[in-house]
Design an enzyme around this catalytic site. Structure first.
Site, PDB file in Angstrom:
ATOM      1  N   SER A   8       0.831  -1.198   0.000  1.00 14.37           N
ATOM      2  CA  SER A   8       0.000   0.000   0.000  1.00 14.37           C
ATOM      3  C   SER A   8       0.863   1.245   0.000  1.00 14.37           C
ATOM      4  O   SER A   8       2.016   1.215   0.417  1.00 14.37           O
ATOM      5  CB  SER A   8      -0.901  -0.004   1.240  1.00 14.37           C
ATOM      6  OG  SER A   8      -1.537   1.244   1.386  1.00 14.37           O
ATOM      7  N   HIS A   9       0.298   2.364  -0.443  1.00 20.67           N
ATOM      8  CA  HIS A   9       0.976   3.657  -0.314  1.00 20.67           C
ATOM      9  C   HIS A   9       1.019   4.107   1.135  1.00 20.67           C
ATOM     10  O   HIS A   9       1.801   4.973   1.490  1.00 20.67           O
ATOM     11  CB  HIS A   9       0.251   4.713  -1.150  1.00 20.67           C
ATOM     12  CG  HIS A   9       0.467   4.569  -2.625  1.00 20.67           C
ATOM     13  ND1 HIS A   9       0.028   3.480  -3.335  1.00 20.67           N
ATOM     14  CD2 HIS A   9       1.107   5.379  -3.509  1.00 20.67           C
ATOM     15  CE1 HIS A   9       0.384   3.637  -4.596  1.00 20.67           C
ATOM     16  NE2 HIS A   9       1.039   4.765  -4.736  1.00 20.67           N
ATOM     17  N   SER A  10       0.155   3.544   1.959  1.00 19.60           N
ATOM     18  CA  SER A  10       0.034   3.991   3.350  1.00 19.60           C
ATOM     19  C   SER A  10       0.427   2.870   4.303  1.00 19.60           C
ATOM     20  O   SER A  10      -0.122   1.763   4.232  1.00 19.60           O
ATOM     21  CB  SER A  10      -1.420   4.406   3.604  1.00 19.60           C
ATOM     22  OG  SER A  10      -1.700   4.359   4.983  1.00 19.60           O
ATOM     23  N   ASP A  66      -2.788  -1.625  -3.464  1.00 17.88           N
ATOM     24  CA  ASP A  66      -3.912  -0.672  -3.436  1.00 17.88           C
ATOM     25  C   ASP A  66      -4.085   0.098  -4.749  1.00 17.88           C
ATOM     26  O   ASP A  66      -5.103  -0.028  -5.404  1.00 17.88           O
ATOM     27  CB  ASP A  66      -3.845   0.272  -2.219  1.00 17.88           C
ATOM     28  CG  ASP A  66      -2.569   1.088  -2.117  1.00 17.88           C
ATOM     29  OD1 ASP A  66      -1.689   0.959  -2.983  1.00 17.88           O
ATOM     30  OD2 ASP A  66      -2.452   1.881  -1.159  1.00 17.88           O
TER      31      ASP A  66
END
Lengths: 219, 205
Positions: A8-10, A66
């Protein structure tokens, strides 16, 4: 057992999803690989590669992602493995797919089975008006109804079969391959749900659900 | 430049300087249709690349492989895996040859393009770096002469390809979320591709 890597980017998104999926698959190695080393948003190739190494227990690793560049980072990590056939990047909804993949891995599925479970989690519930359909109604006899563990058990049961299974409760309906959709029905003990199925194994799917309900989901 | 590893290292240093000089331009292009990080991300990546060049290896392929792995690990966003893949595939195509030739440069550019297309699934006309790299490969393939001639033809075509992205509506990447509003702006990835090829061409001249 298949391992999972959640790209994920997060960092918080990956960690939260690993926590959620892990609750339904306690024995599966689920590694979050989210965000950059400095805590900002982004995908970190080295972190993804390291997570693939740690998720691998000998049977293979499925990677879920994501957004677009997370997919590219995941694919690049697979390409740069010594043996790319040991890992696969799955095109599936991130949350639904990760939960479905975790449940399938917990059930002992191989890499192909786990990948297909993740992909199927994104499938729209079949339209009730099409196809030959078989179905029936059940009253849930277990206390918690279709909560996490029973929902995961139900999803795993139908995932093995060649059938599209839909569960309806009141106005809502859910694809039985999707643990989160089943939980989202909000059906509790004593509630009555209807189960319908299409496909070659439709009758067997309904029979197995009947069996699960009769056993009170082994609670 | 020479066509050996030292020449390739010099070309990469030139590219890093060009990325540094055009950081703000790329940031501004990306602010219009993206998330305004392309210039900073590339600058960060090439700064890291320069710090590794002294020990990057003694063949052009080995140098490009170090460039690839460093960009992959430091650029972030979509540009990291895309440029990483481009340099990785170019490195693989050059293999262990101790020097590049006009023919091997064309083959390496073509392998880079194929890698970018496979990784990003973009086609010409989608308003991406593919719109600069595709004409660059075709022009390089058609250009007779030295390594410098091949790279100059590629850079000229990439410049035109980048300019041609201005009226396009983005169909890939962050800019695609803007739909019709992405028209009227040059694609930052196509622009950075053209800048890199120009830097390589000038280093080779």
């Amino acid at each position: 057992m298949i391992g999972l890597v959640l790209v994920s980017h997060s960092a918080r998104l990956a960690e939260g999803l690993a926590e959620l999926a892990g609750q339904m698959a306690p024995d599966v190695r689920i590694l979050p690989a989210g965000g950059l080393a400095d805590g900002t948003l982004g995908t970190d190739f080295d972190a993804v590669s390291a997570a693939v190494d740690r998720a691998e227990s000998g049977d293979g690793v499925a990677l879920l992602y994501d957004l677009g560049s997370a997919k590219m980072t995941a694919e690049l990590a697979v390409e740069m493995l010594g043996d790319p056939s040991r890992a696969v990047v799955v095109d599936a909804p991130f949350v639904e797919g990760a939960v479905a993949a975790a449940v399938a891995a917990q059930g002992g599925g191989d890499l192909d089975t786990v990948s297909r479970a993740a992909v199927a989690a994104g499938a729209v519930a079949p339209d009730a008006a099409t196809g030959t359909e078989t179905g029936t109604e059940f009253t849930l006899t277990n206390d918690v109804g279709l909560h996490a563990r029973p929902a995961a058990l139900l999803a795993r049961t139908v995932a093995e079969l060649d059938a599209e299974v839909t569960v309806r409760f009141g106005e809502k309906q859910a694809n039985a391959a999707s643990v989160l959709a089943l939980m989202g029905l909000g059906a509790h003990g004593g509630d009555t749900v209807s189960v319908s199925a299409t496909g070659p194994d439709a009758a067997e799917a309904v029979r197995r659900v009947d069996d699960l309900v009769a056993r009170g989901f082994d609670e | 430049m020479g066509c050996d590893a030292a020449g390739v290292i010099a070309a990469i240093r030139s590219a890093a300087a060009v990325v540094d000089a055009h950081r703000d331009e790329l940031v501004n292009l990306d602010r219009e249709i993206g998330d305004a990080d392309h210039g900073e991300n590339l600058k960060r990546g090439f700064t890291a690349v320069v710090s590794k060049l002294d020990a990057a290896g003694d063949t052009p392929g080995a140098v490009l492989k170090v460039v690839a792995s460093t960009l992959i690990s430091t650029v972030g966003g979509a540009a990291g895996p895309l440029y990483g893949t481009a340099f990785l595939r170019a490195a693989a195509k050059l293999g262990t040859a101790v020097a590049v030739t006009p023919g091997s440069v064309v083959d390496a550019l073509e392998a880079a393009l194929e890698g970018v297309v496979a990784r990003g699934k973009a086609e010409p006309g989608d308003k991406t770096m593919v719109d600069a790299l595709t004409p660059a490969v075709a022009a390089a393939r058609a250009a007779p002469g030295s390594v410098a001639d091949v790279l100059r033809a590629a850079a000229d075509a990439a410049d035109q390809g980048a300019r041609d992205t201005v009226p396009l509506v983005a169909r890939k990447g962050r800019a695609s979320y803007l739909g019709e509003r992405s028209a009227g702006h040059m694609d930052p990835g196509a622009r950075s591709t053209a800048l890199l090829l120009r830097a390589f061409a000038e280093a080779a001249s």
